[in-house]
Scaffold this motif. Sequence first.
Motif, short mmCIF file in Angstrom:
data_model
loop_
_atom_site.label_atom_id
_atom_site.label_comp_id
_atom_site.label_asym_id
_atom_site.label_seq_id
_atom_site.Cartn_x
_atom_site.Cartn_y
_atom_site.Cartn_z
N ILE A 207 0.81 -1.21 0.00
CA ILE A 207 0.00 0.00 0.00
C ILE A 207 0.85 1.27 0.00
N PHE A 208 1.93 1.31 0.78
CA PHE A 208 2.74 2.52 0.83
C PHE A 208 3.63 2.66 -0.40
N THR A 209 3.88 1.52 -1.06
CA THR A 209 4.64 1.57 -2.31
C THR A 209 3.78 2.15 -3.43
N VAL A 210 2.53 1.71 -3.49
CA VAL A 210 1.61 2.19 -4.51
C VAL A 210 1.32 3.67 -4.32
N THR A 211 1.13 4.07 -3.06
CA THR A 211 0.80 5.46 -2.77
C THR A 211 2.04 6.35 -2.68
N ARG A 212 3.24 5.73 -2.81
CA ARG A 212 4.51 6.45 -2.78
C ARG A 212 4.72 7.20 -1.47
N LEU A 213 4.32 6.56 -0.39
CA LEU A 213 4.49 7.14 0.94
C LEU A 213 5.56 6.43 1.75
N GLU A 214 6.19 5.42 1.15
CA GLU A 214 7.10 4.57 1.91
C GLU A 214 8.37 5.30 2.35
N HIS A 215 8.66 6.45 1.78
CA HIS A 215 9.88 7.17 2.14
C HIS A 215 9.67 8.17 3.27
N ILE A 216 8.43 8.34 3.70
CA ILE A 216 8.13 9.24 4.81
C ILE A 216 8.55 8.56 6.11
N PRO A 217 9.33 9.21 6.96
CA PRO A 217 9.90 8.58 8.16
C PRO A 217 8.87 7.88 9.05
N PHE A 218 7.79 8.57 9.44
CA PHE A 218 6.86 7.93 10.38
C PHE A 218 6.05 6.82 9.69
N ILE A 219 5.90 6.90 8.37
CA ILE A 219 5.22 5.84 7.63
C ILE A 219 6.06 4.56 7.63
N GLN A 220 7.38 4.71 7.64
CA GLN A 220 8.27 3.55 7.62
C GLN A 220 8.14 2.71 8.87
N LYS A 221 7.59 3.28 9.93
CA LYS A 221 7.40 2.53 11.17
C LYS A 221 6.15 1.66 11.12
N LEU A 222 5.30 1.89 10.14
CA LEU A 222 4.07 1.12 9.99
C LEU A 222 4.28 -0.07 9.05
N PRO A 223 3.56 -1.16 9.26
CA PRO A 223 3.71 -2.31 8.35
C PRO A 223 3.22 -1.98 6.95
N ASN A 224 4.01 -2.29 5.95
CA ASN A 224 3.65 -2.01 4.56
C ASN A 224 2.88 -3.20 4.01
N LEU A 225 1.61 -3.25 4.35
CA LEU A 225 0.76 -4.39 3.98
C LEU A 225 0.37 -4.33 2.51
N PRO A 226 0.07 -5.49 1.93
CA PRO A 226 -0.50 -5.49 0.58
C PRO A 226 -1.84 -4.74 0.57
N LEU A 227 -2.25 -4.29 -0.60
CA LEU A 227 -3.50 -3.55 -0.71
C LEU A 227 -4.70 -4.36 -0.23
N ASN A 228 -4.72 -5.66 -0.57
CA ASN A 228 -5.88 -6.47 -0.19
C ASN A 228 -5.96 -6.64 1.33
N GLU A 229 -4.82 -6.86 1.98
CA GLU A 229 -4.83 -7.00 3.43
C GLU A 229 -5.12 -5.66 4.11
N SER A 230 -4.67 -4.58 3.50
CA SER A 230 -4.96 -3.25 4.03
C SER A 230 -6.46 -2.98 3.99
N PHE A 231 -7.10 -3.42 2.92
CA PHE A 231 -8.55 -3.26 2.80
C PHE A 231 -9.26 -4.01 3.91
N MET A 232 -8.77 -5.19 4.26
CA MET A 232 -9.38 -5.98 5.33
C MET A 232 -9.20 -5.30 6.68
N VAL A 233 -8.03 -4.70 6.90
CA VAL A 233 -7.80 -3.96 8.15
C VAL A 233 -8.76 -2.76 8.23
N PHE A 234 -8.94 -2.08 7.10
CA PHE A 234 -9.89 -0.97 7.04
C PHE A 234 -11.29 -1.45 7.37
N GLY A 235 -11.65 -2.64 6.86
CA GLY A 235 -12.96 -3.21 7.15
C GLY A 235 -13.14 -3.52 8.63
N ALA A 236 -12.06 -3.93 9.30
CA ALA A 236 -12.13 -4.22 10.73
C ALA A 236 -12.44 -2.95 11.53
#
Length: 415
Positions: A207-236
């Motif tokens: 997700i952060f690779t697609v959105t090009r946010l992976e280089h932001i320092p605080f974003i790097q501390k978050l798990p870079n989940l696949p888009l499909n798994e990220s959608f499931m987390v959003f659903g939770a």
Amino acid sequence: MGYIPQQSLENLKKYSYKGVDKSIVSRYVLNPFWTWFVTLWPLSVAPNTITLTGLTIVFINFFTMLYYDPLYLTEKGGATGPPNWIYFTWALGLFAYQSLDAIDGKQARRTGMAGPLGEMFDHGCDAMNTTLEAILASHALNLGRSWWTVASQIATLANFYLTTWEEYHTGQLYLGICSGPVEGILMIIIIYIITGFFGPSFWDQKIFTVTRLEHIPFIQKLPNLPLNESFMVFGAFGLAFNIICSYANVRRAMKAAGKPHLRPLTLLFPFVIAASIQVAWLSQPEVNHSAIINSPNFVPFLCAWGLQFAHQVGRMILAHVTSTAFPVWDWVWIWSIIGAVDANLPHIIGRAPIIQSTMRNATIFIWLTLVISFVVYARFCVLVINDITNYLGIACFTVRKKDLDGVWRHKDFKA
């Protein structure tokens, strides 16, 4: 002897549908379309016919999936699935279902057929669609046979159960600013369209690779989940939000009626129990390659689970329209309990399953579970429809002249 007791049948005449829809998309975008769309249907078409037509379209989508991928995905991301253009048909079919599901109530008011039968029929079709769309959406998201697909099934069923539980206690169907029947369905339609353009493998990207946010320092501390798994987390998170909102509505209604507001919470446990039984069955240890989640039995298992759920919420809706006690126990669980205990005998007493000892035996038992679940739910639908139509003197799929001339019909009808 009927299915519904006489004293409960008498409550049907007191029932009147109440609903609240706070969706901005529904109010300003979709509802004007639905109001026009319903005028295309002749008054001779019964509202339940429209509802059933929508469910039939969803079944067509489901069967196209089985045609192109009869064994479902062998594992997460493990098969190509249908050609990409099929996902566009799924999007179109789901939009058609949403539209038909929205106008059946409008058609009921046009034809003078608004009442408890329509409520039962509409919710019954919605309950079956919930499982079918969970399977289709998981396929489009390239989740395949995985616990993420199981989580998708649990989340969608939980949202539907929650809405029905809320309606039982508040007396009205409440759709918030973001609801499953409106924004939830539109979100799935968008998923189908994206998959149609880019294929299921698109959702395996980070997700952060697609959105090009992976280089932001605080974003790097978050798990870079696949888009499909990220959608499931959003659903939770969405499910948690819906639980809070639904309970707030129920609590407000209970306080207004002078009733205890904590007791309704205990009536959420039947869903937890039912889901836990199915998860326990799925969690069986691998014996002779019979584990459901790793076999072609996965989809029939989910369908059987969905039919049992439809029976469960169907009884809840029946209790709502007849003003009877909330159903806590469902006897069809006994069959699933047997399956779960048998599958987990290696964990319980250290011996192989008795019934599901081989892959062949496990397949027979799961397909038998599907058949039994279908028969139980079909029997419930037939008996309830028969009781309601006989008592109220109405038809399920036919508009009678007396309906068109009845007190519910007004010349200044507004859809």
